[in-house]
Design an enzyme around this catalytic site. Structure first.
Site, mmCIF file in Angstrom:
data_model
loop_
_atom_site.group_PDB
_atom_site.id
_atom_site.type_symbol
_atom_site.label_atom_id
_atom_site.label_comp_id
_atom_site.label_asym_id
_atom_site.label_seq_id
_atom_site.Cartn_x
_atom_site.Cartn_y
_atom_site.Cartn_z
ATOM 1 N N ILE A 113 106.610 80.875 -5.596
ATOM 2 C CA ILE A 113 107.913 80.985 -4.915
ATOM 3 C C ILE A 113 108.484 82.404 -5.014
ATOM 4 C CG2 ILE A 113 109.443 80.382 -6.857
ATOM 5 C CD1 ILE A 113 110.831 78.392 -4.923
ATOM 6 N N GLY A 125 105.327 85.372 -21.580
ATOM 7 C CA GLY A 125 105.949 85.307 -20.257
ATOM 8 C C GLY A 125 105.846 83.967 -19.568
ATOM 9 N N SER A 161 107.033 80.675 -18.202
ATOM 10 C CA SER A 161 108.342 80.075 -17.917
ATOM 11 C C SER A 161 108.237 78.617 -17.506
ATOM 12 C CB SER A 161 109.070 80.879 -16.838
ATOM 13 O OG SER A 161 108.327 80.886 -15.639
ATOM 14 N N HIS A 174 98.952 76.755 -15.678
ATOM 15 C CA HIS A 174 98.760 77.274 -14.326
ATOM 16 C C HIS A 174 98.072 78.626 -14.397
ATOM 17 C CE1 HIS A 174 102.786 78.435 -15.749
ATOM 18 N NE2 HIS A 174 102.634 79.561 -15.074
ATOM 19 N N HIS A 179 97.793 82.049 -12.328
ATOM 20 C CA HIS A 179 98.272 82.921 -11.256
ATOM 21 C C HIS A 179 97.055 83.601 -10.636
ATOM 22 C CE1 HIS A 179 102.598 83.222 -12.641
ATOM 23 N NE2 HIS A 179 102.047 82.904 -13.797
HETATM 24 P P1 AMP Z 1 104.928 81.655 -15.658
HETATM 25 O O1 AMP Z 1 106.219 82.435 -15.731
HETATM 26 O O2 AMP Z 1 103.704 82.400 -16.032
HETATM 27 O O3 AMP Z 1 105.069 80.335 -16.402
HETATM 28 O O4 AMP Z 1 104.727 81.299 -14.134
HETATM 29 C C1 AMP Z 1 105.509 80.367 -13.467
HETATM 30 C C2 AMP Z 1 105.501 80.736 -12.026
HETATM 31 O O5 AMP Z 1 105.982 79.626 -11.276
HETATM 32 C C3 AMP Z 1 106.397 81.926 -11.673
HETATM 33 O O6 AMP Z 1 105.610 82.953 -11.091
HETATM 34 C C4 AMP Z 1 107.399 81.337 -10.687
HETATM 35 O O7 AMP Z 1 107.741 82.229 -9.668
HETATM 36 C C5 AMP Z 1 106.657 80.127 -10.159
HETATM 37 N N1 AMP Z 1 107.502 79.047 -9.668
HETATM 38 C C6 AMP Z 1 108.607 78.535 -10.253
HETATM 39 N N2 AMP Z 1 109.104 77.526 -9.515
HETATM 40 C C7 AMP Z 1 108.288 77.398 -8.437
HETATM 41 C C8 AMP Z 1 108.263 76.539 -7.291
HETATM 42 N N3 AMP Z 1 109.190 75.578 -7.102
HETATM 43 N N4 AMP Z 1 107.267 76.700 -6.391
HETATM 44 C C9 AMP Z 1 106.340 77.673 -6.573
HETATM 45 N N5 AMP Z 1 106.297 78.496 -7.623
HETATM 46 C C10 AMP Z 1 107.252 78.372 -8.539
#
Ligand code: AMP
Ligand code: ZN
Length: 117
Positions: A36, A96, A98, A103, A105
């Site tokens: 997102i 990092g 969140s 997942h 990236h």
């Molecule tokens: P991390 O910070 O490594 O845990 O990655 C979490 C990722 O999820 C971040 O890059 C966010 O931008 C992404 N993210 C959070 N909410 C959503 C959503 N609803 N749809 C797609 N990506 C998301």
């Protein structure tokens, strides 16, 4: 008790279709969708459908879905015509992370620096 999905987890909600996402690919084990808040011209996430908190929770019982995630990364990047890309998995707040659902990236389309910040 083992829970396939965590009702409070954002990415489990995406798996269940409760939160919309721009889905690129899905099968019985994994989902790939666009991030997102993209950090590169191409930035998508590949997640297992089953709730695994992070890389720190991968074990001999659940690692098959992790293998599938990497198969999906290989397949989707090929389909998108991407040959050069970076795969990142943040594990824990200091690194990092969140969203506490495993997942990967996948970032592409710009020069990458090393070491990462
Ligand atoms: P991390 O910070 O490594 O845990 O990655 C979490 C990722 O999820 C971040 O890059 C966010 O931008 C992404 N993210 C959070 N909410 C959503 C959503 N609803 N749809 C797609 N990506 C998301
Ligand atoms: Zn989850």
């Amino acid at each position: 008790m083992f829970q396939a999905q965590n009702p409070d987890c954002l990415f489990c909600k995406i798996v269940k279709g409760e939160i919309p996402a721009k889905i690129i690919y899905k099968d019985e084990k994994c989902v790939a969708f666009h991030d997102i808040d993209p950090q590169a011209p191409t930035h998508f996430l590949v997640i297992p459908k089953v709730h695994i908190g992070s890389c720190g929770e991968i074990n001999g019982t659940n690692s098959q879905v992790v293998c599938r995630c990497f198969e999906v990364i290989s397949k989707v990047t090929k389909e998108l015509g991407i040959t050069d890309f970076r795969v990142v998995s943040n594990c824990g707040a200091q690194a990092g992370q969140s969203v506490p659902h495993l997942h990967f990236h996948v970032l592409a389309g710009r020069d990458m620096t090393w070491p990462p910040g």
